[in-house]
Design a protein around this motif. Structure first.
Motif, PDB file in Angstrom:
ATOM      1  N   PRO A 339      10.589   5.902  18.620  1.00  0.00           N
ATOM      2  CA  PRO A 339      12.030   6.013  18.170  1.00  0.00           C
ATOM      3  C   PRO A 339      13.119   5.466  19.154  1.00  0.00           C
ATOM      4  O   PRO A 339      14.108   4.803  19.217  1.00  0.00           O
ATOM      5  N   SER A 360      17.959   2.945  11.788  1.00  0.00           N
ATOM      6  CA  SER A 360      17.303   3.968  10.711  1.00  0.00           C
ATOM      7  C   SER A 360      16.283   4.514  11.366  1.00  0.00           C
ATOM      8  O   SER A 360      14.979   3.940  11.753  1.00  0.00           O
ATOM      9  N   LYS A 362      13.768   8.136  11.029  1.00  0.00           N
ATOM     10  CA  LYS A 362      13.454   9.474  10.140  1.00  0.00           C
ATOM     11  C   LYS A 362      12.573  10.203  10.800  1.00  0.00           C
ATOM     12  O   LYS A 362      11.106  10.235  10.442  1.00  0.00           O
ATOM     13  N   THR A 363      12.893  10.868  11.823  1.00  0.00           N
ATOM     14  CA  THR A 363      12.059  11.844  12.391  1.00  0.00           C
ATOM     15  C   THR A 363      12.488  13.304  12.283  1.00  0.00           C
ATOM     16  O   THR A 363      11.689  14.193  12.500  1.00  0.00           O
ATOM     17  N   GLU A 368      16.666  11.480  15.454  1.00  0.00           N
ATOM     18  CA  GLU A 368      17.285  10.899  14.079  1.00  0.00           C
ATOM     19  C   GLU A 368      18.903  11.153  14.078  1.00  0.00           C
ATOM     20  O   GLU A 368      19.677  10.321  13.998  1.00  0.00           O
TER      21      GLU A 368
END
Length: 865
Positions: A339, A360, A362-363, A368
């Motif tokens: 990330p 984008s 998605k954690t 996020e």
């Protein structure tokens, strides 16, 4: 976990450099970053765990070490105190048993009873091997022993032995430790009886039982206890061979420290080395009343064995935790690097100008949320970028306006500095710049005299409007803008002239402004000096367009500069007028100075004559008054003498009248002489010189003046005696002077010196001897004369006025105040020399005269003024 990077719009852009290279921006850098982040995360987790465990372990070990060490020292100290108490109790019990043998007084029939008591003591106290009893004279009367034959009346004299003397003096005596047959330690214990005739009992005590006590003390596995005497000698030790060798323990640091502390070791020395050189943990306790010291020692290795085991356990736990931290760090680093790399790549694209791309991630955690914030930031940047150029243009316009205002202000200041005192060009430049910067059509400056306005300057005013107001005083009409300024002393901003009450009411002045001049919007700013109205500046626009606050502030600034210019002009005018007045005053002063110089001689002569007349009046009045009184006294005396009965007057009363008469007549004579002296001084001073100047021997002049003054003083005061000192320089030689005038000066100064010395003599109580010193000195083209006395001295306030005419410190009737003034004139004005005085109140006074050897060619008597 899902990670992606995509644009939201078809117009998404990529960085030119990345597109040219055919690589996604930040991809190559991302690989390097990931490697560094991975290493940092792993190292961070390992460091956090290791540091936490290590810090905790070190703290635990540190406090455990201190507590363990304190506990060991406390236990050892308790053991030492217990052993010391046992030994002290052992000696006290022997002392108590020995006391029974000192109860009976010595007599012929008490010997058997004492033998019985001694044998009973040997049976009850095994430590006592021998008992000797001494009578009050110090003779041994009985000795009972386990190791030798008993003796009765041996006659041994112990009167000088410490066993006897110390026991008698202190009731008990503890002897030093000694070894019998080099095998067993012994100590002598002597006890004196409560009664004087009871004598002294002396016991020899075997200290082997003390060795038994010491041997039974267990300190760990390898620790031990021992006893040392006051000199550091070993008394008891588990190793009896050390005791038999009479071992000296004073070389050990712990023994010295314990003896220095009265038998107790300080906390500063818990560790030391024993006699074998082994490092030990040691403590001590005093043994009273023998002044021995009990020491307990434990090897350091044994004392800290538990601590070393704890350190080993800590090392094992730290190693296991470090391995766990490395594994956890690797796992977490792998989860976080992806990330972060996506965030870095997206930030790089935004920094390259691609505000449309979106990140984008998605954690489900903060990463996020950070990606969403980056996306919001890109959207806001995209929106604000479009408005940035408009803001830059507006800011540029504002800066240009500010620069124009500053330029206008600087131009006005330049005109003020280049035209001091001229107001017309300054006012015109102010109106010109105010009209131009404010975007107005024309401007007018009015000055206020308290009742009406007059036009001081105008700029670009329409001709018809200017003609209608030329040479016309403007009186503010009610409800007009000018009236509002006069009333409030504040700025008046009229947005539209035709909507004002004055215009609607048909005011001619307001309609002239609007209809003739075409003005619609006006701002009028007052010119104030300390809240006093002195004028206004008004700018006009021909269209309805209100002025901005910055423009009004600029006009206010111009009004302040106008007030300053008006004040400067006023001050400059006053300065010029004052300069003219001062110039005229200077001319008048010079004229007066010339007249003053012409009348100086006449004024001085008049002052001199008035002063002398004032001084003559007092002694002459005294002569007249006392002459009449003396005549009456003489008549009364004659009548008394002619009377046979003396009219009741005795011979003594007649003598008293005769004495009064004689005294008054003497005063008359004295004041008559004083008046004569004043007159002579007046005549001499008015002659402005006596005789002609000629070369004279200055030492002879001083000597003659000194003798004349001395004999004159003795004539007035026969009892007064002063010591004369002379220091004449043979090189002084001849000087071109008026001899009589210089002699007058010297006589005056020497007489003053005699007077001051006599005055101090009258008040002195310490054997004061008055002296006067006269000295001359050759200074080349000048000669110096010094007259010094040790009289009362001159105070500073008197010294400042010393040479002023008619100034004197003598009582009324005794001085004219002309002597020093005439002396100054003779030396300075007549001879061109100097006269000064050096003095210290209550100590001395010294007059210093400097005369040129040759007078100037044009010098004549009184020639110098």
């Amino acid at each position: 976990m899902s990670i992606s990077l995509h644009p939201d719009t078809p117009q998404a852009r990529t960085a030119p450099s990345a597109a040219a290279a055919g690589v996604v921006p930040g991809e190559a850098a991302g690989r390097g970053i990931r490697t560094r982040l991975f290493t940092k995360y792993v190292a961070l987790f390992v460091a956090v765990v290791a540091i936490a465990l290590l810090a905790n372990g070190l703290f635990e070990v540190f406090f455990y070490y201190r507590e363990h060490k304190a506990a060991l020292i406390r236990v050892q100290h308790e053991q030492a105190e217990a052993a010391a108490a046992k030994i002290g109790q052992f000696v006290k019990e022997i002392e108590s048993q020995l006391g029974w043998t000192t109860q009976l007084p010595w007599s012929a029939g008490s010997i058997e009873q004492r033998r019985f008591d001694a044998q009973r003591l040997l049976r009850q106290v095994p430590a006592v091997t021998e008992l000797a009893q001494v009578d009050a004279t110090g003779k041994e009367r009985l000795r009972v022993s386990r190791l030798a034959m008993d003796a009765t009346d041996s006659g041994i004299d112990l009167s000088a032995d410490p066993k006897f003397t110390e026991a008698v003096a202190h009731k008990v005596y503890y002897g030093p430790v000694y070894f019998r047959r080099e095998s067993e330690p012994y100590m002598t214990l002597a006890l004196a009886g409560a009664r004087k005739d009871a004598g002294v009992s002396i016991a020899e005590v075997n200290l082997k039982l003390i060795w038994d006590v010491v041997s039974q003390i267990k300190v760990g596995e390898h620790g031990h206890a021992y006893v040392v005497g006051p000199e550091g000698r070993l008394i008891a030790h588990p190793d009896i061979s050390l005791v038999l060798r009479n071992t000296d323990m004073s070389g050990l640091a712990q023994v010295r420290a314990a003896q220095a502390g009265g038998g107790t070791l300080s906390d500063a020395l818990p560790e030391a080395r024993n006699i074998q050189g082994q490092k030990v943990l040691t403590t001590s306790a005093p043994i009273e009343p023998l002044h021995w010291t009990m020491l307990v020692e434990l090897p350091v290795e044994e004392a800290y064995a538990a601590l070393y085991a704890s350190l080993q356990r800590l090392a094992i736990v730290l190693l296991a935790a470090s391995i766990f931290a490395v594994l956890a760090g690797i796992f977490l680093a792998r989860r976080m690097v992806g990330p972060i790399q996506a965030l870095r790549s997206g930030a790089e694209r935004i920094g390259g100008g691609d505000f449309s791309q979106r990140i984008s991630i998605k954690t489900g955690d903060e990463l996020e949320g950070l990606a969403d914030q980056f996306n919001d930031m890109g959207a806001r940047l995209q929106e604000s970028y479009a408005d940035l150029e408009n803001k830059v243009e507006r800011r540029t316009a504002e800066l240009s306006e500010t620069l124009e205002q500053q330029t206008a202000t600087s131009e006005v200041l330049e005109v003020i500095s280049s035209s001091p005192g001229e107001l017309a060009p300054v006012f015109y430049k102010m109106l010109e710049n105010a009209t131009r910067v404010c975007g107005a059509s024309f401007g007018v400056m009015n000055l206020w005299d308290g009742e009406s306005f007059t036009i001081a300057a105008d700029y670009n005013v329409p001709a018809a409007f200017a003609a209608s107001r030329k040479d016309v005083e403007i009186r503010p009409r009610p409800n007009s803008a000018l009236a509002e300024v006069v009333r409030t002393r504040e700025v008046v901003h009229v947005h539209d002239v035709r909507n004002t009450p004055a215009y609607l009411a048909g005011g001619p002045a307001v309609r002239a402004i609007s209809d003739v001049a075409g003005a619609r919007t006006i701002v009028i700013v007052p010119m104030l000096k300390e809240n006093e109205l002195i004028g206004t500046i008004a700018v006009y626009r021909k269209e309805v367009r209100p002025f901005a606050d910055k423009q009004i502030a600029l006009v206010e600034n111009f009004t302040k500069q106008a007030v300053i210019a008006i004040e400067n002009a006023r001050l400059l005018k006053q300065l010029r007028e004052r300069t003219t007045e001062l110039s005229q005053s200077l001319d008048n002063l010079r004229t007066a100075q010339d007249r003053l110089i012409q009348t100086e001689k006449l004024a001085s002569l008049g002052q001199l004559t008035a002063g002398i007349a004032h001084e003559i009046k007092n002694p002459l009045n005294f002569v007249n008054n006392f002459s009449s009184v003396s005549t009456e006294l003489i008549d009364e005396l004659n009548q008394a003498l002619q009377s046979a009965s003396l009219d009741g007057k005795t011979k003594e009363e007649v003598d008293e009248l005769t004495g009064m008469l004689r005294s008054n007549l003497e005063k008359v004579v004295q004041h008559g002489k004083r008046a004569d002296s004043i007159v002579r001084n007046m005549l001499l001073h008015s002659r402005a010189g006596s005789g002609e100047h000629r070369p004279s021997d200055i030492n002879a002049v001083v000597e003659e003046s000194l003798n004349l003054a001395y004999h004159g003083a003795r004539a007035e005061r026969p009892a007064f005696n002063v010591t004369l000192e002379r220091e004449f320089d043979p090189g002084a030689g001849t000087v071109d002077v008026y001899p009589q005038e210089i002699a007058r000066v010297l006589l005056n100064l020497i007489s003053n010196g005699f007077y001051a010395a006599a005055k101090r003599k009258e008040s002195a109580t310490d054997g004061f001897e008055p002296t006067l010193n006269a000295a001359t000195k050759n200074l080349g083209d000048k000669v110096e004369i010094r007259i010094r006395d040790n009289g009362t001295g001159i105070p500073p306030e008197v010294k400042a006025k010393l040479f002023n005419p008619f100034f004197t410190t003598k009582p009324a009737g005794e001085g004219t105040g002309l002597g020093l003034s005439m002396s100054h004139d003779i030396v300075v004005k007549q001879h061109g020399g100097t006269i000064d005085v050096n003095t210290e109140p209550g100590v001395f006074t010294e007059f210093i005269i400097t005369l040129p050897r040759q007078m100037a060619a044009d010098d004549t008597p009184g020639g110098k003024n």
